[in-house]
Structures are given as structure tokens and as C-alpha cells.
Design a protein around this motif. Structure first.
Motif, short mmCIF file in Angstrom:
data_model
loop_
_atom_site.label_atom_id
_atom_site.label_comp_id
_atom_site.label_asym_id
_atom_site.label_seq_id
_atom_site.Cartn_x
_atom_site.Cartn_y
_atom_site.Cartn_z
N SER A 31 1.04 -1.15 -0.11
CA SER A 31 -0.16 -0.03 0.08
C SER A 31 0.79 1.16 -0.24
O SER A 31 0.34 2.25 0.36
CB SER A 31 -0.82 -0.07 1.11
OG SER A 31 -0.07 -0.24 2.54
N ALA A 34 -0.28 4.23 -2.17
CA ALA A 34 -1.62 4.73 -1.61
C ALA A 34 -1.28 6.55 -1.40
O ALA A 34 -2.39 7.39 -1.74
CB ALA A 34 -2.32 4.20 -0.78
N SER A 35 -0.13 6.71 -0.88
CA SER A 35 0.45 7.99 -0.34
C SER A 35 1.58 8.70 -1.27
O SER A 35 1.75 9.50 -0.87
CB SER A 35 0.34 8.18 1.04
OG SER A 35 1.09 7.12 1.46
N GLN A 54 2.35 11.34 -4.58
CA GLN A 54 1.82 11.24 -5.87
C GLN A 54 1.74 12.20 -6.73
O GLN A 54 1.48 13.49 -6.17
CB GLN A 54 0.03 10.64 -5.57
CG GLN A 54 -0.02 9.49 -4.94
CD GLN A 54 -1.39 9.20 -4.94
OE1 GLN A 54 -2.47 9.85 -5.22
NE2 GLN A 54 -1.79 7.87 -4.47
N ALA A 319 5.42 -0.46 -5.22
CA ALA A 319 4.53 -0.44 -4.15
C ALA A 319 5.17 -1.57 -3.02
O ALA A 319 4.72 -1.43 -1.80
CB ALA A 319 3.11 -0.80 -4.47
#
Length: 416
Positions: A31, A34-35, A54, A319
Motif C-alpha cells: 500500500s 496509496a500516498s 503522488q 509498491a
């Protein structure tokens, strides 16, 4: 979100994060993105660097590693103790000068408890693509971007084969950045020269973490003849662009005599690891070329009897990326992914197993016992309908061979 290689901004300092353990847990769970974002390292490189946010161009540089360590990778692929295995030579072909490569490699190996590998001991050697002294560093932004690729490559060799010798062959940085005035056809001769130098210096495996747009002239011309050399494992990344279709892929991974390495996400829960196809791992068919050496008819049939990619796979999803140290370009530890992580890891396993005298492209992989690899049966690099004209297996992972992951991921050294 992946953004252009040329936009990578090299931060002059290392940011301090209060909880690197939490960041490592994001890697383990898959994850992290995700940021955070990712950026490719060069036009033809198959590596991606995780960024601070991002859409950001700034690498997520940290004072301590947060990506997978050498020990975690060894556990994931069931590698034996570091003292077990051959001490063959793995050649890495990369671009540009890199004045700190030996000290950065030492930093990585010290951090993860690996034995030293130095030029003084004969374990580490750097030459240019013509066999001469190392390239003089220019200090250009492009060269510093390429150092991230080189650091990833030499450190993944170290993780997979701590006892192996490492030969870094440096091609001109310009050959890793293509333009109308400097297309792939003008760049690939330097790579072929570098491969010839690696052969002459006794490499048992050669890792190439890049892909040039292929043409029939490149694929079947004299520039590709150097890779027809049984007894040496030529290994190349499959690319980070997902399913490539059924016309032309990337050179040199598309050549029948080269092992094409796809990519997976690597998840860890407690001490258990699992893999799924990375959604950007390269796969496809090369319509100008015959099947890979030793590739079963059942596999090449997905490509109407032509070369089907890939052959085997390992960690690639940024990731779930690996820890890399680069003081020249990035300025510290960073998290990297891409099939550039997988290719040197697999090349080092060939050298460590010590059976390269019998290697002829991927033939020995296909003839190895099924238990030598862990089948990857989930994930995809394209919607099934996008490759339906050939076979969904070229896009979607399932039981047995598939395009994104080949025959699977290593289960120890038995398959090499």
C-alpha cells in the motif's frame, strides 16, 4: 502514478521520517503507493523510484532503509545461507559514470550483513563498454538519474548472491536517453559492445535492466549475435509497460537466447510471503522471432509459434519495492521497483547455482522440475480482452505459464 523519467528531481538532502517502521509495513502490505508516487529513472530503464507524494518528482529518500532487505528477499525466495553457492561473476550493463558506486555498494552490504565485495579483493570491477577504465563522471542530471539504476542492479546481485563477483560495464549515458537524432538503432551497438566485454572478462551471467524499442533489423541483425552464446546466462527485464501486444516488444528481452524476466508484487504477512503479477510487468509476442530456446510448444502456441515473454519473474512492483542505497544521485536510501529489480536478481541466481555451462537462453528454466519455481496464479498486466486475439494467458496470471510472470518465481536455487 508513474511519471516521465526525465522529470526526476534529485533532492540535495535526505528527509527525516518519524516512523520508518510504518513505511516498511506499507511496503509489506503493498500500500506504499496509496500516498506516494513513482518516477522512472531513464528513457529505456525498467526501474522506478518511489517519490514523496503522488505526482511528485522528488524521490522518497530516507536515512535508513524501508524497502525489502537482502534477508527478506532471501527468505521470500527460499535462498540458502549466504555461504552456500558458487562465486561466479555477474556482469551488469549500465549507463554513465558513477564515482561512488563501490562505496555505495559497501554501504548496502554492511547494512544487511553481507561480506565485503571490493575492487581490492577482486570481487568488484568497473570497466567501460570497450573494456577500458571506468567512465569519467560528468556530474550531469542524466548521469545521476542513471546511478539509481546502477545502484539497484549491483545491490540486487548482492542480495541474491552474496558470494558472486560483480562486473559493472558502463555504456555512455547518452545511449539511455533516446531522441530523433539518437534512436534505438544508434544506441544498441554500445550495449552489444558492453556484452562482448562482459564475455571477454569471464562473466557467467549478464544482467540488462533496460529495453530498447525493437525492429526487425535490430532483432535479426548482427548487433544481436553477441547474445547467441550458450554457457552464459543473458538476462533482461521484460519492461514496465504491461502487455505489449503481438508485433514488437523491447530488445534484448525479446531475443530467443535471452532470459526475459517479468515482475511481481511481493507481499509479507508475519513470516509468510506471497506474490501476484505486477500490473505493469511486460509481456507479449515477438512476431519476427522463433520461440525462446527451450520454450515448450504449449507456451509459444500463445504467440502462434513465436517468442512469448516472459520466462520467469521476481519482485518488481514499487509498491512492494526493495531497499537501495545511492549517495550520488538520490542522496540516501530509497525504495525502487520495476523489472530492473527482478533481472539482476535472477541473473545472480544463475551465477550462484553454478550450472551456467548448460545454459542456453531460458532452456534450463523450462526443463527444471516444477517444484523449483512457485507458480504465480493471480494478478494481471492488462484486461483479458486486450490480448484475447492471442490468448488471455498473455495478460492474466493463472495456473502454469503466463505472460506477466512466466513459469513463476524462484523456489531456491534448484531451477538454475
Amino acid at each position: 502514478m508513474k511519471i516521465a523519467a526525465a522529470a526526476l528531481l534529485l533532492a540535495p538532502h535526505v528527509a527525516v521520517f518519524p516512523d520508518v517502521t510504518a513505511l516498511h509495513h506499507l511496503v509489506q502490505s503493498g500500500s506504499l503507493l496509496a500516498s506516494h508516487g513513482v518516477v522512472a529513472t531513464c528513457d529505456v530503464c525498467d526501474s522506478e523510484v518511489v517519490t514523496v507524494a503522488q505526482g511528485s518528482l522528488v524521490p522518497l529518500a530516507t536515512p535508513v532503509p524501508i524497502g525489502y532487505s537482502a534477508a527478506e528477499l532471501a527468505a521470500a525466495y527460499h535462498l540458502p545461507d549466504a555461504s552456500v553457492g558458487s562465486s561466479g561473476t555477474v556482469a551488469i550493463i549500465d549507463g554513465g559514470g558513477y564515482p561512488d558506486v563501490e562505496s555505495d555498494l559497501a554501504h548496502y552490504r554492511t547494512e544487511f550483513g553481507l561480506s565485503p565485495c571490493t575492487s581490492a579483493s577482486g570481487c568488484f570491477k568497473v570497466v567501460d563498454y570497450q573494456g577500458g577504465p571506468p567512465l569519467q563522471p560528468s556530474g550531469s542530471e542524466e548521469e545521476k538519474q542513471l546511478s539509481a539504476e546502477t545502484a539497484l542492479d549491483v545491490e540486487m546481485v548482492s542480495a541474491a548472491c552474496p558470494s558472486c563477483k560483480i562486473l559493472l560495464v558502463q555504456a555512455p549515458a547518452a545511449d539511455f536517453y533516446l531522441s530523433a537524432l539518437h534512436p534505438a538503432a544508434a544506441a544498441v551497438p554500445s550495449i552489444a559492445k558492453a556484452a562482448s566485454v562482459a564475455l571477454g572478462l569471464g562473466a557467467s551471467a549478464v544482467s540488462m535492466s533496460f529495453g530498447y524499442p525493437s525492429t526487425k533489423d535490430i532483432d535479426t541483425g548482427s548487433v544481436s549475435s553477441v547474445f547467441s552464446h550458450p554457457g552464459v546466462a543473458f538476462v533482461a527485464s521484460s519492461g514496465d509497460s504491461g502487455y505489449l501486444g503481438t508485433v514488437h516488444g523491447f530488445w534484448p528481452q525479446n531475443l530467443p537466447s535471452v532470459v526475459s524476466v517479468g515482475g511481481t508484487a511481493l507481499y509479507q504477512s508475519d513470516t509468510a510471503f506471497s506474490s501476484a503479477a505486477w500490473n505493469q510487468a511486460g509481456s507479449g509476442c515477438e512476431s519476427d522471432l522463433p520461440p525462446a530456446h527451450g520454450q515448450p510448444t504449449s507456451v509459444s502456441a500463445f504467440c502462434s509459434g513465436h517468442r512469448a515473454a516472459t520466462d520467469v519473474s521476481a519482485i518488481a512492483d514499487p509498491a512492494t519495492g526493495v531497499a537501495v542505497y545511492d549517495s550520488y544521485g538520490i542522496g540516501g536510501w530509497f525504495v525502487a521497483g520495476g523489472t530492473s529489480a527482478a533481472a539482476p536478481f535472477i541473473a545472480a541466481m544463475f551465477a550462484r547455482a553454478g550450472h551456467t555451462a548448460t545454459v542456453d537462453g531460458p532452456s534450463t528454466l523450462y526443463s527444471a522440475p516444477a517444484t523449483a519455481f512457485t507458480d504465480v496464479s493471480s494478478g494481471q498486466n492488462g484486461a483479458a480482452h486486450s490480448c484475447q486475439t492471442s490468448a488471455p494467458q498473455l495478460c492474466v496470471s493463472g495456473p502454469g505459464w503466463d505472460g506477466p510472470t512466466g513459469i513463476g518465481t524462484p523456489n531456491g536455487l534448484a531451477g538454475f
